[in-house]
Write a protein that holds these residues in place. Structure first.
Motif, PDB file in Angstrom:
ATOM      1  N   TRP A  15       0.829  -1.198   0.000  1.00 48.13           N
ATOM      2  CA  TRP A  15       0.000   0.000   0.000  1.00 48.13           C
ATOM      3  C   TRP A  15       0.867   1.252   0.000  1.00 48.13           C
ATOM      4  CZ3 TRP A  15       1.047  -2.227   4.769  1.00 48.13           C
ATOM      5  CH2 TRP A  15       1.457  -1.355   5.790  1.00 48.13           C
ATOM      6  N   ASP A  17       0.421   5.298   1.395  1.00 43.44           N
ATOM      7  CA  ASP A  17      -0.314   6.383   2.040  1.00 43.44           C
ATOM      8  C   ASP A  17      -0.027   7.662   1.252  1.00 43.44           C
ATOM      9  OD1 ASP A  17      -1.378   4.901   4.220  1.00 43.44           O
ATOM     10  OD2 ASP A  17       0.573   4.968   5.214  1.00 43.44           O
ATOM     11  N   TYR A  18      -1.062   8.379   0.889  1.00 41.58           N
ATOM     12  CA  TYR A  18      -0.819   9.552   0.041  1.00 41.58           C
ATOM     13  C   TYR A  18      -1.663  10.741   0.462  1.00 41.58           C
ATOM     14  CZ  TYR A  18      -5.142   8.787  -2.705  1.00 41.58           C
ATOM     15  OH  TYR A  18      -6.448   8.646  -3.108  1.00 41.58           O
ATOM     16  N   ARG A  19      -1.246  11.884   0.003  1.00 38.97           N
ATOM     17  CA  ARG A  19      -2.002  13.116   0.193  1.00 38.97           C
ATOM     18  C   ARG A  19      -1.937  13.924  -1.100  1.00 38.97           C
ATOM     19  NH1 ARG A  19       2.815  13.652   3.072  1.00 38.97           N
ATOM     20  NH2 ARG A  19       4.032  15.530   2.633  1.00 38.97           N
ATOM     21  N   TRP A  37       3.479  10.437  -1.962  1.00 36.84           N
ATOM     22  CA  TRP A  37       3.209   9.012  -1.788  1.00 36.84           C
ATOM     23  C   TRP A  37       4.227   8.433  -0.816  1.00 36.84           C
ATOM     24  CZ3 TRP A  37       2.698   6.791  -7.464  1.00 36.84           C
ATOM     25  CH2 TRP A  37       1.658   7.459  -8.131  1.00 36.84           C
ATOM     26  N   ASP A  40       4.694   1.682   1.826  1.00 41.88           N
ATOM     27  CA  ASP A  40       4.536   0.951   3.072  1.00 41.88           C
ATOM     28  C   ASP A  40       5.901   0.464   3.575  1.00 41.88           C
ATOM     29  OD1 ASP A  40       5.139  -1.904   2.365  1.00 41.88           O
ATOM     30  OD2 ASP A  40       3.407  -1.715   1.054  1.00 41.88           O
ATOM     31  N   LEU A 140      -4.103   4.660  -0.226  1.00 44.89           N
ATOM     32  CA  LEU A 140      -4.921   5.054   0.911  1.00 44.89           C
ATOM     33  C   LEU A 140      -4.602   6.492   1.286  1.00 44.89           C
ATOM     34  CD1 LEU A 140      -4.273   1.873   3.075  1.00 44.89           C
ATOM     35  CD2 LEU A 140      -6.355   2.348   1.771  1.00 44.89           C
ATOM     36  N   TYR A 141      -5.620   7.322   1.445  1.00 41.79           N
ATOM     37  CA  TYR A 141      -5.355   8.665   1.934  1.00 41.79           C
ATOM     38  C   TYR A 141      -4.739   8.567   3.327  1.00 41.79           C
ATOM     39  CZ  TYR A 141      -7.380  11.511  -1.771  1.00 41.79           C
ATOM     40  OH  TYR A 141      -7.612  12.152  -2.965  1.00 41.79           O
ATOM     41  N   ASP A 142      -3.710   9.353   3.562  1.00 40.76           N
ATOM     42  CA  ASP A 142      -2.949   9.308   4.805  1.00 40.76           C
ATOM     43  C   ASP A 142      -3.818   9.773   5.969  1.00 40.76           C
ATOM     44  OD1 ASP A 142      -1.123   9.416   6.850  1.00 40.76           O
ATOM     45  OD2 ASP A 142       0.435  10.413   5.678  1.00 40.76           O
ATOM     46  N   ASP A 143      -4.183   8.838   6.864  1.00 42.43           N
ATOM     47  CA  ASP A 143      -5.047   9.198   7.991  1.00 42.43           C
ATOM     48  C   ASP A 143      -4.256   9.690   9.195  1.00 42.43           C
ATOM     49  OD1 ASP A 143      -3.920   6.867   8.908  1.00 42.43           O
ATOM     50  OD2 ASP A 143      -5.792   5.742   9.055  1.00 42.43           O
ATOM     51  N   GLN A 144      -2.931   9.832   9.025  1.00 41.41           N
ATOM     52  CA  GLN A 144      -2.100  10.336  10.111  1.00 41.41           C
ATOM     53  C   GLN A 144      -1.969  11.860  10.073  1.00 41.41           C
ATOM     54  OE1 GLN A 144      -0.942   8.182  12.550  1.00 41.41           O
ATOM     55  NE2 GLN A 144      -2.329   6.851  11.400  1.00 41.41           N
ATOM     56  N   PRO A 148      -5.632  15.299   4.419  1.00 36.40           N
ATOM     57  CA  PRO A 148      -4.972  14.609   3.315  1.00 36.40           C
ATOM     58  C   PRO A 148      -5.288  15.207   1.950  1.00 36.40           C
ATOM     59  CG  PRO A 148      -6.819  13.314   4.114  1.00 36.40           C
ATOM     60  CD  PRO A 148      -6.666  14.467   5.053  1.00 36.40           C
TER      61      PRO A 148
END
Length: 203
Positions: A15, A17-19, A37, A40, A140-144, A148
């Motif tokens: 995966w 994580d992106y914004r 991007w 993982d 996946l949009y970065d939920d951190q 995002p």
């Protein structure tokens, strides 16, 4: 889409994580999407180990730059895995303007700007998706992070939102059963892709 070899498992195999930051010019036109991007941890470890194994005197920063060049060239053959729509019409992209590759907490992060071939008026009819058509890699949009999706230089009444994908459970079950040697139909990744949208309140 894959930059590394991964062990056999059900789809997806990794995966990102992106914004996304939507770039708006002074004429209130959307000109580009700035994306970051973050690969993982397993992909990142594999990439870094590969870079470390290369013979030569280049620094890690230089090797990451070379990796970024390879990623950018690969993306150019795959529509940058980015799809922008005005209503139901898919818009033509320009190309990558700037990109950087770095390590962030031991994860490889590739950041770049992909332009639209023609600037588009800022409108709620615009939307975008980022996905690997084969669903080998899940985006996946970065939920951190708090936002995002951002709009840069947009009027204050406008903001970006994420509409999460809601694929048919039967499709989810079928795709998750495909191992690394199996082939998924091209474009299946779109069914699992979140959608970025623009919302503007009346001024």
């Amino acid at each position: 889409m894959s930059w590394v070899a991964l062990p056999a498992m059900a789809h997806p195999h990794g995966w990102i994580d992106y914004r996304v930051a939507v770039m708006v010019d002074d004429q209130q036109r959307v000109t580009a999407l700035e994306q970051s991007w973050k690969m993982d941890p397993f992909q990142s470890l594999t990439m870094v180990e590969g870079l470390e194994s290369v013979t030569g005197e280049e620094s890690m920063a230089q090797r990451l730059d070379a990796l970024g060049h390879e990623i950018a060239a690969n993306l150019a053959t795959q529509h940058y895995l980015t799809h922008v729509y005005d209503g139901e019409e898919e818009l033509t992209l320009g190309g990558i303007e700037d990109y950087t590759t770095r390590l962030d907490d031991n994860r490889v992060e590739f950041s770049f700007i992909v332009t639209l071939a023609e600037p588009q008026p800022l409108s709620e009819s615009l939307r975008w998706q980022v996905y690997d058509g084969t669903y080998f890699i899940e985006f996946l949009y970065d939920d951190q992070i708090e936002r995002p999706v951002e709009l840069v230089n947009a009027p204050p009444q406008c903001h970006g939102e994420v509409v999460h994908a809601d694929p048919d459970p039967a499709v989810v079950a079928r795709v998750s059963a495909i191992d690394i040697t199996g082939e998924t139909p091209e474009g299946i990744g779109r069914l699992f892709s979140d959608t970025g949208v623009i919302k503007c309140q009346d001024a």
